[in-house]
Design a protein around this motif. Structure first.
Motif, PDB file in Angstrom:
ATOM      1  N   LEU A 171       1.512  -2.267  -3.243  1.00 10.56           N
ATOM      2  CA  LEU A 171       0.725  -1.565  -2.233  1.00 10.56           C
ATOM      3  C   LEU A 171      -0.542  -1.024  -2.896  1.00 10.56           C
ATOM      4  CD1 LEU A 171       3.454   0.454  -0.282  1.00 10.56           C
ATOM      5  CD2 LEU A 171       1.915  -1.248   0.720  1.00 10.56           C
TER       6      LEU A 171
ATOM      7  N   GLU B 245      -3.373  -1.050  11.580  1.00  7.54           N
ATOM      8  CA  GLU B 245      -3.456  -0.928  10.126  1.00  7.54           C
ATOM      9  C   GLU B 245      -2.061  -0.832   9.502  1.00  7.54           C
ATOM     10  OE1 GLU B 245      -5.963   1.691   6.830  1.00  7.54           O
ATOM     11  OE2 GLU B 245      -6.019   2.236   8.947  1.00  7.54           O
TER      12      GLU B 245
ATOM     13  N   THR C 281      -0.256  -3.419   6.930  1.00  2.00           N
ATOM     14  CA  THR C 281       0.307  -2.958   5.659  1.00  2.00           C
ATOM     15  C   THR C 281       1.737  -3.444   5.477  1.00  2.00           C
ATOM     16  OG1 THR C 281      -1.084  -0.974   5.653  1.00  2.00           O
ATOM     17  CG2 THR C 281       0.899  -0.913   4.297  1.00  2.00           C
TER      18      THR C 281
ATOM     19  N   GLN D 119      -3.212   1.737   1.114  1.00  6.41           N
ATOM     20  CA  GLN D 119      -2.085   1.333   1.948  1.00  6.41           C
ATOM     21  C   GLN D 119      -0.892   2.284   1.824  1.00  6.41           C
ATOM     22  OE1 GLN D 119      -1.763  -2.610   0.171  1.00  6.41           O
ATOM     23  NE2 GLN D 119      -2.422  -3.561   2.093  1.00  6.41           N
TER      24      GLN D 119
ATOM     25  N   TYR E  84       1.662  -6.958   4.698  1.00  4.58           N
ATOM     26  CA  TYR E  84       1.135  -7.189   3.349  1.00  4.58           C
ATOM     27  C   TYR E  84       2.229  -7.011   2.290  1.00  4.58           C
ATOM     28  CZ  TYR E  84      -1.538  -6.843  -0.929  1.00  4.58           C
ATOM     29  OH  TYR E  84      -2.004  -7.048  -2.202  1.00  4.58           O
TER      30      TYR E  84
END
Length: 516
Positions: free
Chosen positions: A86, A107, A111, A90, A114
């Motif tokens: 991260l 967002e 995250t 994030q 991700y």
């Protein structure tokens, strides 16, 4: 962390969970709360680890780093050691700061995606891929409008951000235990579906103690129907475990199991949890395990002889019969026996029907006893100790190389005095658990509780393992004193005669006939 502080943490997390109570059902808000807690854990883990890497660089705070080369180096180390990465922006605390004044759902979703994407092509990919697929941030159940959903999510994340998980305390497993506490709470309110993801801690403890008896470490533990992974982790509380293996059919529960392993500080390289039907698509068929624990779905359906491959499957073909399509209990037991190492032990929960049902199940049971001599113990548990069902259950213990190879231990722990009532459930106390384990370990007969039955006696009973055939729990009634009964009858007759006299006198006064 003290026991009191642990309870405070559990209560704080449960209070946050209650933010969604009433909005959506338990099965669904469980996914959000446990998913968000897991995200907070990963965020703190990344923050703490990055700061330790920066100590030698003369920088103390990860969130202040903007240098691309430094961030790339931290990412590389994090993926190798933590299994994920991260970036500073994030982290949960950074998202919360922005969420106070803006819309963060998109967002946050990016995250969470991700985290999974960061593991692509690495050793940890299988352990992180799809972990957050049940956290649907676009669901109208969180709020009818995007702004309402954002408000709820920011509220939950803000409350989570206020809690210190104390991840720097490497000797503590408090967060993992708190996570287990939440899973238990969700199971208590989930009705029949609870059994899919949670085995009561008391039952887990018995299974874990049995498969680790006399061992200070084991090479591997396996659960073919692992649910949330609580059984696997319970074994690790009894002894040192090198590697954890499991398989789970339900994809949501499969995600929960992987989260649970990571939250209990089990490194991604030490566990392998797979998602698929264990009976039809076993993912660890070539491996053998030193300890196997399980709570398979009771009398579940499976393909049985509808799948022609099952008849030739090495797990089932030596027994002469396949388990019935409407009762997969023995199919699971056969699967576990096949996966068991020669020095290993299986301890698994089943409904009592596996002990006495006939037809194909009778044939399989006889083969387990007569040909394999694999059944080491049968342990009867109290009724109503599992969430979602009140039926009494039993534990079947298997070994491939038994020391006591001419008998089977029968334990009846279902009677009064062997448990307590707690709300609507029955619960085993620490002393009840220990009594079961000691009776199994010592193999000594205890009146009305434990019996050591020879294989010859079991053969005479046509390989029926129904516990009352071997453990006599009958309580004799108090002896009747005939003289006392005679005297009492005389007294009753005297009392009745007096009643008759008074009634006759009363009828005379009223000048009406007596009724006798």
């Amino acid at each position: 962390m003290s026991e009191n502080n642990k309870q405070i943490l559990e209560q704080k997390l449960w209070d946050i969970a209650n933010t969604l109570r009433g909005r959506i059902n338990a099965d669904e808000y469980r996914n959000y709360i446990l998913g968000f807690i897991f995200f907070k854990y990963l965020s703190e883990k990344q923050h703490l680890y990055a700061n330790t890497l920066l100590v030698d660089e003369g920088v103390k705070e990860y969130t202040n780093i903007t240098d691309v080369e430094t961030l790339e180096a931290i990412k590389e180390e994090s993926l190798a050691q933590l299994g994920f990465y991260l970036a500073p922006e994030q982290l949960l605390e950074a998202l919360i700061k922005r969420g106070a004044n803006s819309y963060i759902i998109e967002e946050l979703e990016q995250t969470l995606n991700y985290i999974e994407q960061s593991t692509m092509g690495t050793e940890s990919e299988e352990d992180f891929i799809g972990l957050f697929q049940d956290v649907d941030l676009a669901s109208t159940k969180l709020g009818k409008t995007p702004d309402k959903r954002n408000e709820v999510i920011v509220e939950i994340l803000t409350k989570l951000n206020e809690i210190d998980f104390r991840l720097e305390d490497i000797e503590s497993d408090v967060l993992g235990d708190a996570y287990e506490y939440l899973i238990k709470q969700f199971a208590a309110g989930a009705g029949k579906s609870a059994g899919e993801f949670y085995t009561p801690q008391e039952v887990s403890t018995i299974l874990a103690k049995i498969v680790t008896l006399g061992k200070d470490k084991i090479r591997s533990v396996y659960d073919p129907t692992c649910g949330s992974g609580s059984l696997l982790l319970r074994v690790a509380k009894q002894t040192k475990v090198a590697d954890f293996y499991g398989q789970e059919l339900n994809p949501t529960t499969y995600n929960l199991a992987r989260m649970n392993m990571i939250l209990h500080n089990v490194h991604y390289s030490r566990f392998n949890i797979e998602q698929d039907d264990t009976l039809e698509e076993p993912r660890h068929k070539d491996q053998r395990f030193e300890a196997i624990v399980a709570n398979p779905p009771f009398s579940a359906n499976w393909k049985g002889d509808a799948n022609p491959l099952n008849a030739s499957d090495v797990r089932f073909n030596q027994f002469g019969k396949l388990a019935p399509k409407t009762k997969a209990d023995f199919a699971f037991l056969q699967h576990m026996y096949y996966q068991l190492a020669d020095n290993g032990t299986v301890a698994s929960v089943f409904p009592h029907g596996v002990l006495f049902r006939g037809a194909a199940e009778g044939v399989i049971r006889e083969y387990f006893i007569k040909e394999l001599n694999a059944i080491d113990a049968i342990i009867g548990l109290p009724a109503n100790i599992f969430y979602g069902t009140s039926i009494p259950t039993c534990i079947v213990v298997l070994k491939k190389c038994r020391k006591a190879d001419d008998n089977i231990v029968f334990i009846d722990a279902s009677g009064e005095g062997n448990f307590i009532k707690e709300g609507t459930q029955n619960k085993l106390r620490d002393e009840d658990i220990q009594r079961i384990v000691d009776a199994y370990a010592n193999r000594q007969e205890i009146a009305k509780y434990c019996r050591i039955a020879t294989l010859a006696e079991i053969a005479e009973n046509d390989y029926n393992l129904n516990i009352p055939r071997y453990v006599d729990t009958f309580e004799e009634e108090e002896a009747i004193d005939v003289n006392q009964v005679t005297e009492r009858l005389k007294a009753i007759n005297t009392e009745l005669s007096e009643v008759d006299r008074k009634l006759a006198s009363f009828c005379d006064e009223l000048q009406i006939p007596t009724p006798f």
